[in-house]
Design an enzyme around this catalytic site. Structure first.
Site, short mmCIF file in Angstrom:
data_model
loop_
_atom_site.label_atom_id
_atom_site.label_comp_id
_atom_site.label_asym_id
_atom_site.label_seq_id
_atom_site.Cartn_x
_atom_site.Cartn_y
_atom_site.Cartn_z
CD GLN A 130 -1.14 -0.45 3.71
OE1 GLN A 130 -0.73 -1.00 4.71
NE2 GLN A 130 -2.35 0.01 3.63
CD GLU A 214 -5.44 2.02 8.01
OE1 GLU A 214 -4.61 2.24 7.12
OE2 GLU A 214 -5.37 1.04 8.77
#
Ligand SMILES: *[C@@H]1O[C@H](CO)[C@@H](O)[C@H](O)[C@H]1NC(C)=O
Ligand SMILES: *[C@@H]1O[C@H](CO)[C@@H](O)[C@H](O)[C@H]1NC(C)=O
Ligand SMILES: *[C@@H]1O[C@H](CO)[C@@H](O)[C@H](O)[C@H]1NC(C)=O
Ligand SMILES: *[C@@H]1O[C@H](CO)[C@@H](O)[C@H](O)[C@H]1NC(C)=O
Length: 279
Positions: A130, A214
């Site tokens: 990521q 997130e």
């Protein structure tokens, strides 16, 4: 309604199994930001048990079509996740405008959120490739960090790139194999690019492609979550191992829950993932 509830439960069960053991998490608590003495790690999603959400049934029952049926609640992820049962995804990319984060109403002190793209972490939770950007706010002070991470190893900051609200940023990951790959962040305004090449990492499944906002973890605990306003990934595309480009339209939507309240609203289009703060 039944199908939607069942799907939700299956997704929750699948994701719950994918969460790393506490030992994995412990081993991952390694300092990341030497300069700031602020450790950070983006984590696999942590689904909310249906019972702990104020009105989970109402949320699922609000379903009017198949797209809406796929909403899953999480304590740390909001956004869109494509999932396949076998190795499928090789690249994921998206472009977003860097938001100006705010403290949530009633909040004070440092709050953060992160936007990123990645491979795995949903149904396959033991590894994630990521890259993305953290948005930090503390009173009138706002800062940004660009980072790359191959979970369970901790995240690392990119150097040589800086951000301000309104910048157009493209984030991209490519898995060149299950254990190697590349993370790239580009300033669309200037074309400036930073990248990191990974080798010898924990093997991916290549089963999930995602576009996420997130609530990340610092030293193993979720950070106070910033009001990020809106993150809209445009040109949101994943490519498969066979070279086919796919968009997020059919993805499972994830929304973040804080203290029993759903604080994000995620949606997708053919090449867009929009995540709004509604807390
Ligand atoms: C996280 O842990 C590191 C290493 O123990 C420590 O130096 C740092 O102060 C901690 N940061 C926070 C925000 O708790
Ligand atoms: C399905 O949901 C989407 C997103 O809310 C909406 O745009 C679309 O019109 C809905 N389709 C139907 C057939 O209700
Ligand atoms: C947030 O800002 C306050 C006031 O300036 C400061 O005392 C505090 O150390 C800051 N917190 C962090 C985590 O940077
Ligand atoms: C991107 O380019 C713009 C325009 O030159 C600049 O203001 C901004 O700071 C740059 N951002 C990054 C991420 O380098």
């Amino acid at each position: 309604m039944f199908a939607a509830t069942l799907l939700c439960q299956i997704l929750l069960a699948t994701a719950a199994l994918a969460i790393p053991t506490s030992r994995d998490r412990l081993s991952a608590r390694v300092a990341r930001r030497d300069a700031a003495s602020f450790t950070h790690q983006s984590q696999p999603n942590q689904p909310v048990e249906a019972a702990s959400v104020a009105e989970p049934v109402a949320e699922v029952n609000a379903v009017t079509n198949a797209t809406d049926a796929k909403v899953v609640h999480s304590t740390n992820w909001a956004g869109a996740v494509l999932s396949e049962k076998t190795a499928t995804y090789k690249t994921v990319t998206g472009t977003f405008v860097v938001p100006h984060p705010k403290e949530p109403s009633g909040g004070s002190g440092r709050h953060s959120s992160a936007a990123w793209v990645g491979i795995d972490g949903a149904s396959c939770g033991h590894a994630i490739l990521q890259t993305g950007v953290d948005f930090n706010v503390n009173g009138s002070s706002v800062s940004y960090n660009a980072w790359y991470e191959w979970f369970p190893a901790p995240a690392h900051d990119f150097t040589g790139i800086s951000f301000k609200a309104g910048d157009h940023v493209t984030v991209a990951v490519t898995a060149t194999s299950k254990t190697s790959g590349k993370a790239t962040i580009t300033n669309k305004s200037t074309g400036k690019t930073v990248s990191h090449t990974f080798t010898g990492q924990k093997a991916l499944c290549e089963e999930n492609a995602e576009w996420i906002v997130e609530d990340f973890s610092v030293n193993g605990s979720l950070v106070p979550f910033a009001n990020f306003g809106k993150v809209e990934f445009t040109d949101a595309t994943a490519t498969t191992l066979k070279g086919k480009a796919v968009g997020p339209a059919g993805a499972t939507l994830w929304d973040l829950v804080k203290s029993g309240k759903v604080v994000t609203k995620s949606s997708t289009g053919n090449r867009e993932v929009t995540i709004s703060y509604v807390g």
